[in-house]
Design a protein around this motif. Structure first.
Motif, PDB file in Angstrom:
ATOM      1  N   LEU A 134       4.129  21.008 -13.860  1.00 50.52           N
ATOM      2  CA  LEU A 134       2.810  20.601 -13.390  1.00 50.52           C
ATOM      3  C   LEU A 134       3.005  19.712 -12.162  1.00 50.52           C
ATOM      4  CD1 LEU A 134      -0.300  20.394 -13.782  1.00 50.52           C
ATOM      5  CD2 LEU A 134       0.139  18.361 -15.201  1.00 50.52           C
ATOM      6  N   VAL A 135       2.503  20.169 -11.035  1.00 44.49           N
ATOM      7  CA  VAL A 135       2.583  19.408  -9.788  1.00 44.49           C
ATOM      8  C   VAL A 135       1.165  19.062  -9.354  1.00 44.49           C
ATOM      9  CG1 VAL A 135       3.327  19.416  -7.377  1.00 44.49           C
ATOM     10  CG2 VAL A 135       4.711  20.587  -9.108  1.00 44.49           C
ATOM     11  N   VAL A 136       0.919  17.773  -9.138  1.00 49.51           N
ATOM     12  CA  VAL A 136      -0.438  17.325  -8.808  1.00 49.51           C
ATOM     13  C   VAL A 136      -0.419  16.477  -7.542  1.00 49.51           C
ATOM     14  CG1 VAL A 136      -2.543  16.281  -9.703  1.00 49.51           C
ATOM     15  CG2 VAL A 136      -0.819  17.155 -11.306  1.00 49.51           C
ATOM     16  N   ALA A 137      -1.307  16.810  -6.627  1.00 50.01           N
ATOM     17  CA  ALA A 137      -1.558  15.976  -5.447  1.00 50.01           C
ATOM     18  C   ALA A 137      -2.837  15.203  -5.707  1.00 50.01           C
ATOM     19  CB  ALA A 137      -1.713  16.857  -4.211  1.00 50.01           C
ATOM     20  N   SER A 138      -2.796  13.890  -5.599  1.00 54.67           N
ATOM     21  CA  SER A 138      -3.983  13.094  -5.918  1.00 54.67           C
ATOM     22  C   SER A 138      -4.033  11.858  -5.031  1.00 54.67           C
ATOM     23  CB  SER A 138      -3.966  12.685  -7.396  1.00 54.67           C
ATOM     24  OG  SER A 138      -5.200  12.122  -7.783  1.00 54.67           O
ATOM     25  N   ASP A 139      -5.121  11.701  -4.295  1.00 54.46           N
ATOM     26  CA  ASP A 139      -5.190  10.592  -3.333  1.00 54.46           C
ATOM     27  C   ASP A 139      -6.610  10.165  -3.022  1.00 54.46           C
ATOM     28  OD1 ASP A 139      -2.728   9.473  -2.209  1.00 54.46           O
ATOM     29  OD2 ASP A 139      -2.238  11.533  -1.688  1.00 54.46           O
ATOM     30  N   ILE A 140      -6.714   8.909  -2.593  1.00 53.43           N
ATOM     31  CA  ILE A 140      -7.929   8.365  -1.998  1.00 53.43           C
ATOM     32  C   ILE A 140      -7.549   7.897  -0.598  1.00 53.43           C
ATOM     33  CG2 ILE A 140      -9.673   6.552  -2.080  1.00 53.43           C
ATOM     34  CD1 ILE A 140      -9.377   6.545  -5.129  1.00 53.43           C
ATOM     35  N   ALA A 141      -8.135   8.517   0.408  1.00 53.33           N
ATOM     36  CA  ALA A 141      -7.850   8.147   1.799  1.00 53.33           C
ATOM     37  C   ALA A 141      -8.813   7.039   2.218  1.00 53.33           C
ATOM     38  CB  ALA A 141      -8.017   9.371   2.701  1.00 53.33           C
ATOM     39  N   ARG A 142      -8.244   5.880   2.548  1.00 56.21           N
ATOM     40  CA  ARG A 142      -9.054   4.714   2.905  1.00 56.21           C
ATOM     41  C   ARG A 142      -8.562   4.120   4.222  1.00 56.21           C
ATOM     42  NH1 ARG A 142     -11.660   1.753  -1.496  1.00 56.21           N
ATOM     43  NH2 ARG A 142     -11.225  -0.139  -0.337  1.00 56.21           N
ATOM     44  N   TYR A 143      -9.515   3.868   5.125  1.00 55.10           N
ATOM     45  CA  TYR A 143      -9.189   3.199   6.390  1.00 55.10           C
ATOM     46  C   TYR A 143     -10.049   1.965   6.633  1.00 55.10           C
ATOM     47  CZ  TYR A 143      -6.543   7.416   7.325  1.00 55.10           C
ATOM     48  OH  TYR A 143      -5.642   8.449   7.240  1.00 55.10           O
ATOM     49  N   GLY A 144     -11.163   1.890   5.927  1.00 54.67           N
ATOM     50  CA  GLY A 144     -12.005   0.707   6.062  1.00 54.67           C
ATOM     51  C   GLY A 144     -13.355   1.005   6.690  1.00 54.67           C
ATOM     52  N   ILE A 145     -14.319   0.145   6.376  1.00 53.23           N
ATOM     53  CA  ILE A 145     -15.678   0.279   6.891  1.00 53.23           C
ATOM     54  C   ILE A 145     -15.696   0.032   8.400  1.00 53.23           C
ATOM     55  CG2 ILE A 145     -18.033  -0.621   6.772  1.00 53.23           C
ATOM     56  CD1 ILE A 145     -17.196   0.849   4.257  1.00 53.23           C
ATOM     57  N   ASN A 146     -16.363   0.927   9.121  1.00 51.55           N
ATOM     58  CA  ASN A 146     -16.548   0.788  10.564  1.00 51.55           C
ATOM     59  C   ASN A 146     -15.221   0.677  11.329  1.00 51.55           C
ATOM     60  OD1 ASN A 146     -18.185   0.827  12.798  1.00 51.55           O
ATOM     61  ND2 ASN A 146     -18.693  -1.353  12.719  1.00 51.55           N
ATOM     62  N   THR A 147     -14.234   1.444  10.894  1.00 54.22           N
ATOM     63  CA  THR A 147     -12.961   1.539  11.597  1.00 54.22           C
ATOM     64  C   THR A 147     -12.862   2.918  12.246  1.00 54.22           C
ATOM     65  OG1 THR A 147     -11.794   2.416   9.662  1.00 54.22           O
ATOM     66  CG2 THR A 147     -11.859   0.007   9.918  1.00 54.22           C
ATOM     67  N   PRO A 148     -11.958   3.088  13.205  1.00 57.40           N
ATOM     68  CA  PRO A 148     -11.823   4.408  13.842  1.00 57.40           C
ATOM     69  C   PRO A 148     -11.485   5.526  12.864  1.00 57.40           C
ATOM     70  CG  PRO A 148     -10.737   2.734  15.171  1.00 57.40           C
ATOM     71  CD  PRO A 148     -11.134   2.066  13.891  1.00 57.40           C
ATOM     72  N   THR A 189       2.553  -2.675   1.286  1.00 53.39           N
ATOM     73  CA  THR A 189       2.215  -2.883  -0.119  1.00 53.39           C
ATOM     74  C   THR A 189       1.069  -3.881  -0.306  1.00 53.39           C
ATOM     75  OG1 THR A 189       3.993  -4.521  -0.251  1.00 53.39           O
ATOM     76  CG2 THR A 189       4.511  -2.288  -0.968  1.00 53.39           C
ATOM     77  N   PHE A 190       0.847  -4.745   0.653  1.00 54.59           N
ATOM     78  CA  PHE A 190      -0.218  -5.741   0.503  1.00 54.59           C
ATOM     79  C   PHE A 190      -1.591  -5.204   0.883  1.00 54.59           C
ATOM     80  CE2 PHE A 190       1.360  -6.316   4.869  1.00 54.59           C
ATOM     81  CZ  PHE A 190       0.176  -6.198   5.593  1.00 54.59           C
ATOM     82  N   SER A 191      -1.657  -4.007   1.451  1.00 59.99           N
ATOM     83  CA  SER A 191      -2.911  -3.501   2.001  1.00 59.99           C
ATOM     84  C   SER A 191      -3.461  -2.327   1.203  1.00 59.99           C
ATOM     85  CB  SER A 191      -2.699  -3.065   3.455  1.00 59.99           C
ATOM     86  OG  SER A 191      -3.892  -2.526   3.991  1.00 59.99           O
ATOM     87  N   LYS A 192      -4.774  -2.313   1.012  1.00 59.51           N
ATOM     88  CA  LYS A 192      -5.444  -1.188   0.351  1.00 59.51           C
ATOM     89  C   LYS A 192      -5.846  -0.123   1.359  1.00 59.51           C
ATOM     90  CE  LYS A 192      -7.298  -3.652  -3.672  1.00 59.51           C
ATOM     91  NZ  LYS A 192      -8.514  -3.990  -4.444  1.00 59.51           N
ATOM     92  N   THR A 193      -5.774  -0.436   2.630  1.00 56.35           N
ATOM     93  CA  THR A 193      -6.124   0.522   3.668  1.00 56.35           C
ATOM     94  C   THR A 193      -4.912   0.806   4.545  1.00 56.35           C
ATOM     95  OG1 THR A 193      -6.909  -1.272   5.099  1.00 56.35           O
ATOM     96  CG2 THR A 193      -8.542  -0.165   3.722  1.00 56.35           C
ATOM     97  N   ALA A 194      -4.923   1.983   5.153  1.00 62.55           N
ATOM     98  CA  ALA A 194      -3.784   2.438   5.952  1.00 62.55           C
ATOM     99  C   ALA A 194      -3.879   1.934   7.388  1.00 62.55           C
ATOM    100  CB  ALA A 194      -3.727   3.948   5.943  1.00 62.55           C
ATOM    101  N   PHE A 195      -2.735   1.921   8.047  1.00 64.42           N
ATOM    102  CA  PHE A 195      -2.638   1.628   9.467  1.00 64.42           C
ATOM    103  C   PHE A 195      -2.157   2.898  10.161  1.00 64.42           C
ATOM    104  CE2 PHE A 195      -2.234  -2.332   7.267  1.00 64.42           C
ATOM    105  CZ  PHE A 195      -2.865  -3.281   8.059  1.00 64.42           C
TER     106      PHE A 195
END
Length: 384
Positions: A134-148, A189-195
């Protein structure tokens, strides 16, 4: 021995926002988002949803009492891990009532993780033909409110059952890959949003595709005419189109036009959901299989890319009767039976979270699996 995808399932959260409304709220021309980026809707996960719950929802769509007992390997590819130590795959074994005699772990390499899991599962089945993975891809893509990057957010999961009885897609042994330390995208690791360095990331993505396609042609004596379609990692649907443009003028005009038509079928679901990170390529695969005129024995070329960066280009063959082994109605219902929410409601949900000592009222849960509570900093999950 044939090895490949026996079953494939998909889940995305029940709520979404309209991209035109997002553009208007950000004082942007809607065409910039719907045409320039190529998105129409964006999934919004509930506060009780994460990589684990979505993985369980997608997996539950393809598992039953018969095939569960045959599973010997569980891999979750994600860059939305809920724990720095404990693998999301371990939560799955309990939520899905899987046997204990399995290897269960998590793979992280940006959006490439699920492909790494798929290739590892292929090798596992080759060594254990009577077992499934069983191979599963699972993600939430987050960059932040009003970001590019806000317009390229999204959430969802794709689950694949890999076995020696592929009934959807047969994997070939023709694959090329490459890795390079690149600073195009990261999430400390300290951030919930990506750079991200957006333009640079697009540049590397295209460079990886061009390099791998040249290598694939040389190693296997292949041409574009060998494939019915080329499927791409599509965190937003215009990204794959940029890679495809590198073929313009290098293949016949007729073949290029045909590949563009096939590409439109592959992005239909992505336009409705948004960025799945590890699952983006495989949502594209599902979209293509359900929205094109693809036929048994057609060959597909799949381009997987994970920032940082790892890329892989591999081929697969469509299996006779593939649609009979995909729960078409369930997948379409996941996409069609959703609720549009306002931008203000989305912003509230985005900033909300379950903290230590808090629990969730099961009556508010719309799916089957959910994060029930966080107790002594331990995440506890449940099924309705």
């Amino acid at each position: 021995m044939d090895i490949g995808i026996e079953k494939i399932g998909f889940y995305t959260p029940k709520q979404y926002i309209d991209i035109v409304e997002l553009a208007q709220a950000r004082n942007q021309d809607p065409d910039k988002f719907t045409i320039g980026i190529g998105q129409d809707k964006q999934a919004v996960p509930a506060v009780y949803e994460d990589a684990v719950t979505m993985a369980a929802e997608a997996s539950n769509q393809i598992l039953d009492s018969d095939n569960k007992s045959d599973i010997g390997l569980v891999i979750v590819g994600t860059e939305s891990s809920v724990d720095e130590s404990k693998a999301a795959a371990l939560y799955l074994t309990e939520l899905l009532n899987l046997p204990e005699n399995v290897r269960a772990f998590e793979i992280k390499e940006a959006c490439y993780g699920a492909t790494a899991g798929l290739q590892m599962a292929k090798n596992f089945v080759a060594a254990h033909p009577d077992k499934k993975a069983l191979v599963v891809a699972s993600d939430i893509a987050r960059y932040g409110i009003n970001t590019p990057g806000e317009v390229t957010q999204g959430a969802g999961s794709v689950a694949m059952l890999i076995s020696s009885e592929p009934k959807v897609l047969k994997l070939t042994d023709q694959t090329v890959y490459m890795s390079r330390n690149v600073g195009d995208f990261w999430r400390p690791t300290f951030s919930k949003t990506a750079f991200a360095r957006g333009k640079f990331s697009n540049q590397i993505y295209i460079e990886f595709f061009e390099t791998l396609w040249a290598r694939y042609q040389k190693e296997f004596g292949a041409t574009a005419d060998d494939f019915k379609a080329m499927l791409y990692h599509i965190p937003y649907t215009k990204m794959g189109a940029k890679a495809m443009r590198t073929l313009d003028g290098k293949i016949s005009a007729e073949k290029y036009a045909q590949l563009q038509t096939e590409y439109q079928a592959s992005i239909k679901f992505g336009r409705e959901v948004g960025n799945l990170y590890t699952g983006s390529l495989y949502l594209g695969l599902i979209s293509y299989l359900l929205n094109s005129d693809v036929k048994p024995d057609d060959n597909l070329l799949l381009f997987s890319y994970g920032s940082g960066a790892v890329g892989e280009l591999y081929s697969a063959e469509v299996v006779d009767g593939f649609k009979d082994n995909i729960n078409v109605q369930a997948i379409k219902s996941v996409i069609d039976d959703r609720e549009k929410i306002s931008i203000s409601d989305y912003e509230k949900i985005f900033s909300d979270s379950i903290e230590d000592g808090q629990s969730v009222d099961p009556e508010t849960v719309t799916g089957k699996f959910y994060l029930k509570e966080i107790k002594e900093n331990e995440r506890l999950y449940s099924a309705k």
